[in-house]
Structures are given as structure tokens and as C-alpha cells.
Design a protein around this motif. Sequence first.
Motif, PDB file in Angstrom:
ATOM      1  N   ILE A  41       0.856  -1.182   0.000  1.00 19.16           N
ATOM      2  CA  ILE A  41       0.000   0.000   0.000  1.00 19.16           C
ATOM      3  C   ILE A  41       0.892   1.231   0.000  1.00 19.16           C
ATOM      4  O   ILE A  41       1.796   1.362   0.825  1.00 19.16           O
ATOM      5  N   VAL A  42       0.640   2.114  -0.951  1.00 18.44           N
ATOM      6  CA  VAL A  42       1.341   3.394  -1.032  1.00 18.44           C
ATOM      7  C   VAL A  42       0.276   4.448  -1.297  1.00 18.44           C
ATOM      8  O   VAL A  42      -0.646   4.221  -2.075  1.00 18.44           O
ATOM      9  N   THR A  43       0.378   5.582  -0.641  1.00 15.44           N
ATOM     10  CA  THR A  43      -0.571   6.660  -0.900  1.00 15.44           C
ATOM     11  C   THR A  43       0.112   7.760  -1.696  1.00 15.44           C
ATOM     12  O   THR A  43       1.336   7.882  -1.701  1.00 15.44           O
ATOM     13  N   ASN A  44      -0.699   8.550  -2.359  1.00 14.10           N
ATOM     14  CA  ASN A  44      -0.160   9.693  -3.083  1.00 14.10           C
ATOM     15  C   ASN A  44      -0.932  10.941  -2.659  1.00 14.10           C
ATOM     16  O   ASN A  44      -2.086  10.854  -2.250  1.00 14.10           O
ATOM     17  N   PRO A  45      -0.314  12.097  -2.743  1.00 14.14           N
ATOM     18  CA  PRO A  45      -0.970  13.322  -2.295  1.00 14.14           C
ATOM     19  C   PRO A  45      -2.005  13.797  -3.310  1.00 14.14           C
ATOM     20  O   PRO A  45      -2.029  13.340  -4.452  1.00 14.14           O
ATOM     21  N   ASN A  46      -2.819  14.752  -2.876  1.00 13.09           N
ATOM     22  CA  ASN A  46      -3.762  15.325  -3.837  1.00 13.09           C
ATOM     23  C   ASN A  46      -3.023  16.258  -4.787  1.00 13.09           C
ATOM     24  O   ASN A  46      -1.836  16.535  -4.621  1.00 13.09           O
ATOM     25  N   CYS A  47      -3.716  16.747  -5.788  1.00 12.66           N
ATOM     26  CA  CYS A  47      -3.067  17.499  -6.869  1.00 12.66           C
ATOM     27  C   CYS A  47      -2.420  18.794  -6.381  1.00 12.66           C
ATOM     28  O   CYS A  47      -1.335  19.156  -6.839  1.00 12.66           O
ATOM     29  N   SER A  48      -3.032  19.484  -5.459  1.00 11.93           N
ATOM     30  CA  SER A  48      -2.428  20.743  -5.011  1.00 11.93           C
ATOM     31  C   SER A  48      -1.171  20.494  -4.180  1.00 11.93           C
ATOM     32  O   SER A  48      -0.200  21.236  -4.291  1.00 11.93           O
ATOM     33  N   THR A  49      -1.162  19.446  -3.394  1.00 13.57           N
ATOM     34  CA  THR A  49       0.010  19.135  -2.580  1.00 13.57           C
ATOM     35  C   THR A  49       1.170  18.659  -3.448  1.00 13.57           C
ATOM     36  O   THR A  49       2.312  19.066  -3.236  1.00 13.57           O
ATOM     37  N   ALA A  50       0.895  17.818  -4.417  1.00 12.06           N
ATOM     38  CA  ALA A  50       1.960  17.293  -5.269  1.00 12.06           C
ATOM     39  C   ALA A  50       2.700  18.418  -5.978  1.00 12.06           C
ATOM     40  O   ALA A  50       3.932  18.457  -5.993  1.00 12.06           O
ATOM     41  N   GLY A  51       1.981  19.337  -6.565  1.00 13.48           N
ATOM     42  CA  GLY A  51       2.625  20.461  -7.243  1.00 13.48           C
ATOM     43  C   GLY A  51       3.377  21.363  -6.303  1.00 13.48           C
ATOM     44  O   GLY A  51       4.458  21.860  -6.622  1.00 13.48           O
ATOM     45  N   LEU A  52       2.835  21.550  -5.120  1.00 12.77           N
ATOM     46  CA  LEU A  52       3.465  22.430  -4.140  1.00 12.77           C
ATOM     47  C   LEU A  52       4.797  21.872  -3.652  1.00 12.77           C
ATOM     48  O   LEU A  52       5.796  22.587  -3.607  1.00 12.77           O
TER      49      LEU A  52
END
Length: 91
Positions: free
Chosen positions: A34-45
Motif C-alpha cells: 500500500i502506497v498513498t499519493n498526495p492530492n493534486c495541489s500538494t503534489a505540485g506544491l
Amino acid sequence: MDPDVPLLIPEVNAGHLDAIPLQQKNRGYDTGFIVTNPNCSTAGLVLVLKPLADAFGLEKIFVVTLQAISGAGYPVSPRWISKARRSFHQW
């Protein structure tokens, strides 16, 4: 979040993949993980903040996206914008 589930942003913290073997062992997984990924605003930031943090260090970051309010396509109420501005002044 569970401590053995990495929040992965490969360009920023690819080393978090090292947690996967421990996760598999702790959870009894023979395959998969299991790996999670951030939402779109967090990833770009964080892509922008990582080199700044490496070069100069960062102590605090405050971000307000109002996505939960505006995500349905409705205009953001001036009341929410005012509330967000007031919360920044508290810090």
C-alpha cells in the motif's frame, strides 16, 4: 495514516519506497503493498518547495486551497475567503 504506509512523491521522497518491505512483513503480504499519493495541489506544491527546503530550510508552510468548498463547481462564498484570511493572521 499508518506509519508503515508511505506518502509517496517520487521526485521528492523516493526513499520512502524503502518502507515497503517492512510493511509487507508487518502485514503478512507475500505480494503487493500500500502506497498513498498526495492530492493534486500538494503534489505540485512540494515539487517547488523541496529544492527551496534543501537550499534554505523551511520552518512553516500555510496553504489554503478551498477545494472542499469549491470542488463541486460552486463559486466560493466571500464568507469562506474572509475566514481563510483571518486564519492566516492567527499564525
